[in-house]
Design a protein around this motif. Structure first.
Motif, PDB file in Angstrom:
ATOM      1  N   MET A  15      24.737  58.670  58.654  1.00 49.35           N
ATOM      2  CA  MET A  15      24.240  60.023  58.459  1.00 49.35           C
ATOM      3  C   MET A  15      22.789  60.150  58.890  1.00 49.35           C
ATOM      4  SD  MET A  15      26.916  61.526  57.608  1.00 49.35           S
ATOM      5  CE  MET A  15      26.132  63.132  57.484  1.00 49.35           C
ATOM      6  N   GLY A  16      21.964  59.162  58.548  1.00 45.63           N
ATOM      7  CA  GLY A  16      20.558  59.214  58.942  1.00 45.63           C
ATOM      8  C   GLY A  16      20.385  59.287  60.443  1.00 45.63           C
ATOM      9  N   HIS A  19      21.323  62.821  61.630  1.00 42.96           N
ATOM     10  CA  HIS A  19      20.276  63.801  61.326  1.00 42.96           C
ATOM     11  C   HIS A  19      19.059  63.582  62.221  1.00 42.96           C
ATOM     12  CE1 HIS A  19      22.672  65.268  58.128  1.00 42.96           C
ATOM     13  NE2 HIS A  19      22.455  64.268  57.287  1.00 42.96           N
ATOM     14  N   CYS A  71      13.721  63.521  55.320  1.00 44.85           N
ATOM     15  CA  CYS A  71      15.182  63.482  55.322  1.00 44.85           C
ATOM     16  C   CYS A  71      15.621  62.178  54.677  1.00 44.85           C
ATOM     17  CB  CYS A  71      15.715  63.581  56.754  1.00 44.85           C
ATOM     18  SG  CYS A  71      17.497  63.317  56.899  1.00 44.85           S
ATOM     19  N   SER A  73      18.640  59.756  53.648  1.00 49.14           N
ATOM     20  CA  SER A  73      20.049  59.401  53.857  1.00 49.14           C
ATOM     21  C   SER A  73      20.285  57.956  53.435  1.00 49.14           C
ATOM     22  CB  SER A  73      20.432  59.594  55.329  1.00 49.14           C
ATOM     23  OG  SER A  73      20.234  60.922  55.746  1.00 49.14           O
ATOM     24  N   HIS A  79      17.864  57.982  45.652  1.00 51.72           N
ATOM     25  CA  HIS A  79      17.574  59.387  45.948  1.00 51.72           C
ATOM     26  C   HIS A  79      16.507  59.993  45.038  1.00 51.72           C
ATOM     27  CE1 HIS A  79      21.501  60.441  48.327  1.00 51.72           C
ATOM     28  NE2 HIS A  79      20.834  59.425  48.833  1.00 51.72           N
ATOM     29  N   GLU A  96      20.938  63.694  51.470  1.00 48.58           N
ATOM     30  CA  GLU A  96      22.377  63.553  51.545  1.00 48.58           C
ATOM     31  C   GLU A  96      22.988  63.665  50.152  1.00 48.58           C
ATOM     32  OE1 GLU A  96      25.096  63.432  53.283  1.00 48.58           O
ATOM     33  OE2 GLU A  96      23.939  63.988  55.040  1.00 48.58           O
ATOM     34  N   CYS A 311      26.092  68.128  61.838  1.00 51.56           N
ATOM     35  CA  CYS A 311      24.753  67.726  61.384  1.00 51.56           C
ATOM     36  C   CYS A 311      23.691  68.626  61.988  1.00 51.56           C
ATOM     37  CB  CYS A 311      24.495  66.260  61.749  1.00 51.56           C
ATOM     38  SG  CYS A 311      25.472  65.100  60.760  1.00 51.56           S
TER      39      CYS A 311
END
Length: 357
Positions: A15-16, A19, A71, A73, A79, A96, A311
């Motif tokens: 995901m990182g 993004h 951001c 992820s 988190h 995320e 994304c």
């Protein structure tokens, strides 16, 4: 703000990286650093053909790069600390799902965002998917109560099994993945949950003793609607019927039929998890002889955005939230609500009892 937003990308895995690719291609953002403990940040830099500053430590990256936005992820158990530090440093935050690994931690992030007067957007990717938006819209036409059936079982191996084992150090599959589909159910019913019941099984010694890599949850709503979701991770998980997205009510049924994405061997393919390809609409109307009066209708979704495209849409929304000062109160309340329900399911697995709200 005339100059681009400087953004620090924390976590350079699946995901990182996606993004970061969005930010790399958006003139409104300027990546000021990539943060990861391993080599993923180096590989991402190479993939992007760039020479962005690299950091092994989040706090060091935050201090040195002085970003406008962050951001996040990384794994869920990081988190809360990262988001709050970013907010205390005056940064906007894209994070995320799930928002945090506890409901209390999620609320602390929301409180920190209010105190800092900064936007926090949670990565609920299906909310930006035109096919899933259509799926929910069609569900609203079926009457009440609804019966919602969904799953995403992943026969993970290789790198993805390592990812899943790391995730299960803090969360179960029905919490980590389930928040997406619980959120979808809540959007479909527009009703409050009454109770949840769930079961789970620990199918490997490679995960913590207090966790399980297969789970199935059931939700009852105030309007009489019911829904179930199941998720399993690991090399032992069956990939038979692993991709079910189905809802029916008094007036008929709506189903996502992803023939390619739902085929054998794709259960742990990240790009296949959001694909719909087509939506089948069934009407329950009968004539005097109990024959259907309407044929099933197919909505073609083959031109839907791929994972990277989704994304991109998420980051466009993040940008819009900042630039247009969008009120994200409902967005964050929905994120914490789906997490509360998911954790109640987790409690049900471990206690063997139904949890009432």
């Amino acid at each position: 703000m005339s100059r681009p937003f400087k953004i620090l990308v924390v976590g350079c895995g699946n995901m990182g990286a996606s993004h970061a690719t969005s930010y790399h291609n958006m003139p409104e953002f300027e990546i000021c650093g990539l943060v990861a403990r391993g080599e993923s940040k180096v590989k991402l830099n190479e993939k992007l053909g760039s020479n962005y500053p690299l950091y092994d430590d989040f706090e060091l990256g935050l201090t040195k790069s002085k970003p406008d936005a962050v951001c996040i992820s990384t794994y869920p158990d990081t988190h809360e600390e990262m988001a709050i530090k970013a907010l205390e440093n005056g940064c906007y935050v894209f994070i995320e799902k799930p928002l945090a690994d506890t409901v209390e931690g999620s609320q602390r992030i929301i409180d920190a965002a209010k105190k800092a007067d900064k936007k926090v957007v949670v990565g609920y990717i299906l909310r930006h998917h035109p096919s899933w938006e259509r799926f929910i819209k069609e569900a609203h036409k079926l009457g009440k109560p609804l019966v919602m059936r969904m799953n995403l079982n992943q026969q993970s191996h290789g790198f993805m099994w390592d990812v899943h084992k790391n995730l299960m150090k803090s969360l179960s599959p029905i919490v980590d993945c389930g928040v997406h589909y619980i959120d979808v159910m809540c959007q479909m019913t527009r009703s409050k949950p009454v109770s949840v019941s769930a079961i789970g099984a620990r199918l490997t010694d490679e995960i913590p003793l207090d966790n399980y890599n297969y789970g199935q949850l059931q939700i009852r709503f105030e309007d009489g609607s019911v829904g179930w979701y199941e998720a399993g991770w690991g090399p032992m998980i069956s990939d038979n019927a692993f991709f079910i997205k189905d809802v029916f009510g008094p007036k008929g049924a709506v189903s996502i039929v992803a023939k390619s994405a739902g085929s054998v061997g794709k259960s742990d393919d990240v790009d296949s998890h959001t694909k719909t390809e087509s939506i089948k609409v069934h009407h329950s109307d009968l004539d005097g002889k109990n024959h259907f009066t309407k044929k099933d209708f197919w909505i073609d979704m083959t031109d839907e955005p791929d994972h990277q495209g989704l994304c991109d849409r998420e980051q466009q929304y993040f940008l819009k939230a900042i630039q247009e000062n969008i009120d994200l109160t409902d967005h964050l309340e929905d994120a914490i609500n789906s997490l509360k329900i998911a954790f109640a399911c987790d409690e049900s697995v471990k206690s063997g009892k139904t949890v009432f709200f």
